[in-house]
Write a protein that holds these residues in place. Structure first.
Motif, PDB file in Angstrom:
ATOM      1  N   LYS A  47     -18.465  32.925  65.175  1.00  0.00           N
ATOM      2  CA  LYS A  47     -19.594  32.473  65.994  1.00  0.00           C
ATOM      3  C   LYS A  47     -19.220  32.358  67.475  1.00  0.00           C
ATOM      4  N   GLN A  48     -18.068  32.921  67.838  1.00  0.00           N
ATOM      5  CA  GLN A  48     -17.570  32.798  69.209  1.00  0.00           C
ATOM      6  C   GLN A  48     -17.567  34.169  69.904  1.00  0.00           C
ATOM      7  N   PRO A  49     -18.210  34.284  71.090  1.00  0.00           N
ATOM      8  CA  PRO A  49     -18.099  35.543  71.828  1.00  0.00           C
ATOM      9  C   PRO A  49     -16.671  35.694  72.352  1.00  0.00           C
ATOM     10  N   VAL A  50     -16.111  36.909  72.235  1.00  0.00           N
ATOM     11  CA  VAL A  50     -14.733  37.131  72.663  1.00  0.00           C
ATOM     12  C   VAL A  50     -14.602  38.229  73.722  1.00  0.00           C
ATOM     13  N   GLY A  51     -15.691  38.926  74.011  1.00  0.00           N
ATOM     14  CA  GLY A  51     -15.638  39.967  75.033  1.00  0.00           C
ATOM     15  C   GLY A  51     -17.032  40.368  75.477  1.00  0.00           C
ATOM     16  N   VAL A  52     -17.170  40.653  76.750  1.00  0.00           N
ATOM     17  CA  VAL A  52     -18.447  41.116  77.302  1.00  0.00           C
ATOM     18  C   VAL A  52     -18.153  42.277  78.249  1.00  0.00           C
ATOM     19  N   GLU A  53     -18.889  43.352  78.089  1.00  0.00           N
ATOM     20  CA  GLU A  53     -18.817  44.501  78.997  1.00  0.00           C
ATOM     21  C   GLU A  53     -20.225  44.760  79.524  1.00  0.00           C
ATOM     22  N   LEU A  54     -20.395  44.744  80.837  1.00  0.00           N
ATOM     23  CA  LEU A  54     -21.676  45.029  81.474  1.00  0.00           C
ATOM     24  C   LEU A  54     -21.516  46.273  82.331  1.00  0.00           C
ATOM     25  N   VAL A  55     -22.441  47.226  82.166  1.00  0.00           N
ATOM     26  CA  VAL A  55     -22.458  48.436  82.986  1.00  0.00           C
ATOM     27  C   VAL A  55     -23.862  48.559  83.575  1.00  0.00           C
ATOM     28  N   VAL A  56     -23.931  48.684  84.907  1.00  0.00           N
ATOM     29  CA  VAL A  56     -25.202  48.782  85.621  1.00  0.00           C
ATOM     30  C   VAL A  56     -25.260  50.145  86.316  1.00  0.00           C
ATOM     31  N   ASP A  57     -26.353  50.863  86.122  1.00  0.00           N
ATOM     32  CA  ASP A  57     -26.566  52.130  86.813  1.00  0.00           C
ATOM     33  C   ASP A  57     -27.169  51.835  88.180  1.00  0.00           C
TER      34      ASP A  57
END
Length: 180
Positions: A47-57
């Motif tokens: 139930k724990q987030p361990v990684g986030v990747e954001l890509v914006v065009d």
């Protein structure tokens, strides 16, 4: 292992709010700019987030509105603002903005994401506090992050030999909803 989440502009908004500066600041518009194409992938361990990747065009930049100024911001002027912003961001050379969170910790209001943002080919450490709310059948997330354009080699747009210019600090605002 919880399934990864993918958030896009269909689930939320990623906006840039600008200010104005210089002696003629009252003549300028405070802008609301939307990034219409982005993707955030959230990895989970239990139930724990361990990684986030954001890509914006970057080319998806759209001028939504301008507040203040001597006259209202017209449609053609929005096109000029968009063109100037894409030129300042050098969209052909740097078509994406990215954020990668390597360390995520629980906070009272949600999560603190510590990672790296890359804008205009320059990478810098960045902390993002994401508020998370329970709205019945969906999770509601929001964040607001100040960014100094010049720290990323972006020269804020200016007119009249700098007497009217976009403020160096812009505010990135993120909101999204994800079903439970």
């Amino acid at each position: 292992m919880t399934d990864p989440w993918t958030l896009t502009a269909a689930e939320g908004e990623l906006q840039i709010l600008t200010g104005v500066g210089g002696p003629a600041a009252k003549m300028g518009h405070r802008l609301t700019i939307a990034m219409a194409s982005w993707r955030a992938d959230v990895q989970w361990r239990g139930k724990q987030p361990v990684g986030v990747e954001l890509v914006v065009d970057v080319d998806s930049l759209q001028v939504i509105k301008g507040e203040g100024g001597v006259t209202p911001l017209t449609g053609p002027e929005k096109g000029v603002v968009r063109s100037n912003a894409l030129k300042a961001l050098d969209v052909k050379k740097y078509p994406q903005i990215t954020f990668s969170a390597e360390d995520i910790s629980k906070t009272e209001a949600g999560y603190r994401l510590d990672g790296t943002v890359e804008i205009h080919g320059t990478s810098r450490p960045q902390t993002v506090d994401v508020a998370v709310g329970d709205s019945g059948d969906v999770w509601v997330m929001s964040a607001s992050v100040p960014v100094l354009q010049t720290q990323f080699g972006v020269k804020p747009y200016s007119l009249f030999v700098g007497s009217l210019k976009v403020a160096d600090e812009v505010n990135l605002r993120f909101t999204a909803r994800h079903p439970k």
